[in-house]
Design an enzyme around this catalytic site. Sequence first.
Site, PDB file in Angstrom:
ATOM      1  N   GLU A   1      -0.604  -9.126  -0.578  1.00  0.00           N
ATOM      2  CA  GLU A   1      -1.984  -9.679  -0.493  1.00  0.00           C
ATOM      3  C   GLU A   1      -2.829  -9.749  -1.777  1.00  0.00           C
ATOM      4  O   GLU A   1      -3.529 -10.497  -1.945  1.00  0.00           O
ATOM      5  CB  GLU A   1      -2.460  -8.674   0.453  1.00  0.00           C
ATOM      6  CG  GLU A   1      -1.958  -8.676   1.925  1.00  0.00           C
ATOM      7  CD  GLU A   1      -2.486  -7.481   2.756  1.00  0.00           C
ATOM      8  OE1 GLU A   1      -2.010  -6.270   2.332  1.00  0.00           O
ATOM      9  OE2 GLU A   1      -2.994  -7.697   3.755  1.00  0.00           O
TER      10      GLU A   1
ATOM     11  N   ALA B  44       0.808  -1.162  -0.014  1.00  0.00           N
ATOM     12  CA  ALA B  44      -0.089   0.118   0.189  1.00  0.00           C
ATOM     13  C   ALA B  44       0.874   1.183   0.087  1.00  0.00           C
ATOM     14  O   ALA B  44       1.940   0.932   0.419  1.00  0.00           O
ATOM     15  CB  ALA B  44      -0.773  -0.117   1.155  1.00  0.00           C
TER      16      ALA B  44
ATOM     17  N   GLU C  63       4.453  -5.060   7.495  1.00  0.00           N
ATOM     18  CA  GLU C  63       3.608  -4.347   8.053  1.00  0.00           C
ATOM     19  C   GLU C  63       4.277  -3.820   9.394  1.00  0.00           C
ATOM     20  O   GLU C  63       4.120  -2.780  10.010  1.00  0.00           O
ATOM     21  CB  GLU C  63       2.266  -4.618   8.097  1.00  0.00           C
ATOM     22  CG  GLU C  63       1.590  -4.513   6.684  1.00  0.00           C
ATOM     23  CD  GLU C  63       1.550  -5.366   6.038  1.00  0.00           C
ATOM     24  OE1 GLU C  63       2.395  -6.585   6.086  1.00  0.00           O
ATOM     25  OE2 GLU C  63       0.832  -5.620   5.020  1.00  0.00           O
TER      26      GLU C  63
ATOM     27  N   GLY D  61       0.492  -4.907   0.923  1.00  0.00           N
ATOM     28  CA  GLY D  61      -0.484  -5.131  -0.206  1.00  0.00           C
ATOM     29  C   GLY D  61      -0.125  -5.632  -1.083  1.00  0.00           C
ATOM     30  O   GLY D  61      -1.183  -6.316  -1.818  1.00  0.00           O
TER      31      GLY D  61
HETATM   32  N1  CO8 Z   1       4.512   3.309  -0.833  1.00  0.00           N
HETATM   33  C1  CO8 Z   1       5.005   4.465  -1.374  1.00  0.00           C
HETATM   34  N2  CO8 Z   1       6.219   4.483  -2.016  1.00  0.00           N
HETATM   35  C2  CO8 Z   1       6.806   3.448  -1.885  1.00  0.00           C
HETATM   36  C3  CO8 Z   1       6.775   2.170  -1.534  1.00  0.00           C
HETATM   37  C4  CO8 Z   1       5.324   2.049  -0.915  1.00  0.00           C
HETATM   38  N3  CO8 Z   1       4.705   0.943  -0.182  1.00  0.00           N
HETATM   39  N4  CO8 Z   1       7.556   1.422  -1.922  1.00  0.00           N
HETATM   40  C5  CO8 Z   1       8.512   1.997  -2.639  1.00  0.00           C
HETATM   41  N5  CO8 Z   1       8.125   3.340  -2.653  1.00  0.00           N
HETATM   42  C6  CO8 Z   1       8.672   4.296  -3.291  1.00  0.00           C
HETATM   43  C7  CO8 Z   1      10.078   4.952  -2.626  1.00  0.00           C
HETATM   44  O1  CO8 Z   1       9.408   5.794  -1.780  1.00  0.00           O
HETATM   45  C8  CO8 Z   1      10.668   5.551  -3.729  1.00  0.00           C
HETATM   46  O2  CO8 Z   1       9.912   6.751  -3.928  1.00  0.00           O
HETATM   47  P1  CO8 Z   1      11.019   8.173  -4.361  1.00  0.00           P
HETATM   48  O3  CO8 Z   1      11.904   7.628  -5.572  1.00  0.00           O
HETATM   49  O4  CO8 Z   1      10.244   9.122  -4.577  1.00  0.00           O
HETATM   50  O5  CO8 Z   1      11.740   8.462  -2.892  1.00  0.00           O
HETATM   51  C9  CO8 Z   1      10.686   4.509  -4.792  1.00  0.00           C
HETATM   52  O6  CO8 Z   1       9.146   3.942  -4.604  1.00  0.00           O
HETATM   53  C10 CO8 Z   1      11.713   3.789  -4.895  1.00  0.00           C
HETATM   54  O7  CO8 Z   1      11.973   2.851  -3.777  1.00  0.00           O
HETATM   55  P2  CO8 Z   1      13.256   2.937  -3.077  1.00  0.00           P
HETATM   56  O8  CO8 Z   1      14.228   4.017  -3.311  1.00  0.00           O
HETATM   57  O9  CO8 Z   1      12.914   2.553  -1.602  1.00  0.00           O
HETATM   58  O10 CO8 Z   1      13.700   1.434  -3.579  1.00  0.00           O
HETATM   59  P3  CO8 Z   1      14.842   0.553  -2.862  1.00  0.00           P
HETATM   60  O11 CO8 Z   1      15.130  -0.261  -4.045  1.00  0.00           O
HETATM   61  O12 CO8 Z   1      15.776   1.003  -2.374  1.00  0.00           O
HETATM   62  O13 CO8 Z   1      14.163  -0.621  -1.989  1.00  0.00           O
HETATM   63  C11 CO8 Z   1      12.022  -1.787  -1.230  1.00  0.00           C
HETATM   64  C12 CO8 Z   1      12.900  -1.337  -2.392  1.00  0.00           C
HETATM   65  C13 CO8 Z   1      12.924  -2.565  -0.285  1.00  0.00           C
HETATM   66  C14 CO8 Z   1      10.975  -2.433  -1.635  1.00  0.00           C
HETATM   67  C15 CO8 Z   1      11.654  -0.493  -0.396  1.00  0.00           C
HETATM   68  O14 CO8 Z   1      11.157   0.629  -1.318  1.00  0.00           O
HETATM   69  C16 CO8 Z   1      10.716  -0.741   0.777  1.00  0.00           C
HETATM   70  O15 CO8 Z   1      10.944  -1.197   1.676  1.00  0.00           O
HETATM   71  N6  CO8 Z   1       9.260  -0.336   0.401  1.00  0.00           N
HETATM   72  C17 CO8 Z   1       8.173  -0.519   1.277  1.00  0.00           C
HETATM   73  C18 CO8 Z   1       7.899  -1.782   1.335  1.00  0.00           C
HETATM   74  C19 CO8 Z   1       6.482  -1.838   2.635  1.00  0.00           C
HETATM   75  O16 CO8 Z   1       6.700  -1.603   3.714  1.00  0.00           O
HETATM   76  N7  CO8 Z   1       5.300  -2.421   1.827  1.00  0.00           N
HETATM   77  C20 CO8 Z   1       4.169  -2.559   2.875  1.00  0.00           C
HETATM   78  C21 CO8 Z   1       3.572  -1.451   2.945  1.00  0.00           C
HETATM   79  S1  CO8 Z   1       2.335  -1.370   4.087  1.00  0.00           S
HETATM   80  C22 CO8 Z   1       0.960  -2.384   3.378  1.00  0.00           C
HETATM   81  O17 CO8 Z   1       1.230  -2.744   2.283  1.00  0.00           O
HETATM   82  C23 CO8 Z   1      -0.159  -2.422   4.405  1.00  0.00           C
HETATM   83  C24 CO8 Z   1      -1.593  -2.965   3.218  1.00  0.00           C
HETATM   84  C25 CO8 Z   1      -2.572  -2.853   4.092  1.00  0.00           C
HETATM   85  C26 CO8 Z   1      -3.179  -1.556   4.070  1.00  0.00           C
HETATM   86  C27 CO8 Z   1      -4.562  -1.407   4.736  1.00  0.00           C
HETATM   87  C28 CO8 Z   1      -5.258  -0.358   4.443  1.00  0.00           C
HETATM   88  C29 CO8 Z   1      -5.091   0.740   5.349  1.00  0.00           C
END
Ligand code: CO8
Length: 261
Positions: A115, A67, A135, A112
Amino acid sequence: MADFENIKLTENGGVLTITINREDKLNALNQATLAELKTAIQGVYDDHDIKGVIITGAGEKAFVAGADIKELSGLNEMNARKFAESGQEIFELIENCHSPVIAVVNGFALGGGCELAMACHMRIATTNAKFGQPEVNLGIVPGYGGTQRLTQHVGKGKSFELQMTGDMIGADEAKSLRLVNYVEADKEAATAKANEILAKVATKAPIAIGLVVDCVNSVFNSDENGYQTEANAFARCAGTSDFKEGTDAFLAKRKADFKGE
Ligand code: CO8
């Protein structure tokens, strides 16, 4: 085909491919993307020419990295439930769809994203795929059905481990846990495998395929007696022309030509 900003739809030979298309944000699911995904899936329910669906992410790096954390950060106890429930509703539409839905998981499938993949009927991963429910790193639990579906897929102990540690697992481990059906070298090969499966399913009786979805999903619905669902589905199939065609074709030693009737 409707114009979308955050997803891309392509149709080829009755297979609709839905590509989550926010590559610069690793295809993170914001509300706008989820709304478009809902419209696209509802379209599948209405279009009987669609024989199968592939859901994938744009680019090579991510299926969906979760998400959209920027949006999540603004949630409070009042509106978070609504967010979770509306996402769950979309993923249920996918899970209950009578056309087969296959996730082609190319890279990160986190939160997500994992999921979303688990709501599909099957998953084909590329060797660089990474699955996880991270999460807890953000102080939350999965909210789009992950606590339930991950446990259904991998069993209780591993589900606890993955959700409590937030660790990612690679494609081969995901396959050994039965989270994915196949692992392929790259996106092209994974897409080819998905198309091969969908082409095979398209030769079968469509009503029976839809009822297989209902019956398998009923296993996980505690309000439903799955054996009764199966008996009802069996009876419904027995009343179709496709049943007559299937049995006639077998007895005449020819290939069945199903019409979905
Ligand atoms: N949300 C928003 N932006 C994201 C997300 C995300 N989940 N993942 C990556 N991005 C963005 C980064 O912010 C970055 O943007 P910018 O270039 O503008 O800074 C761009 O994508 C590239 O990402 P990274 O620079 O971080 O890339 P890396 O190769 O260094 O890292 C990773 C890749 C390991 C995947 C890293 O991006 C990461 O850890 N992302 C988040 C993963 C995460 O925690 N996902 C779970 C989110 S919570 C969730 O999904 C809950 C679902 C249920 C919701 C329920 C309803 C409310």
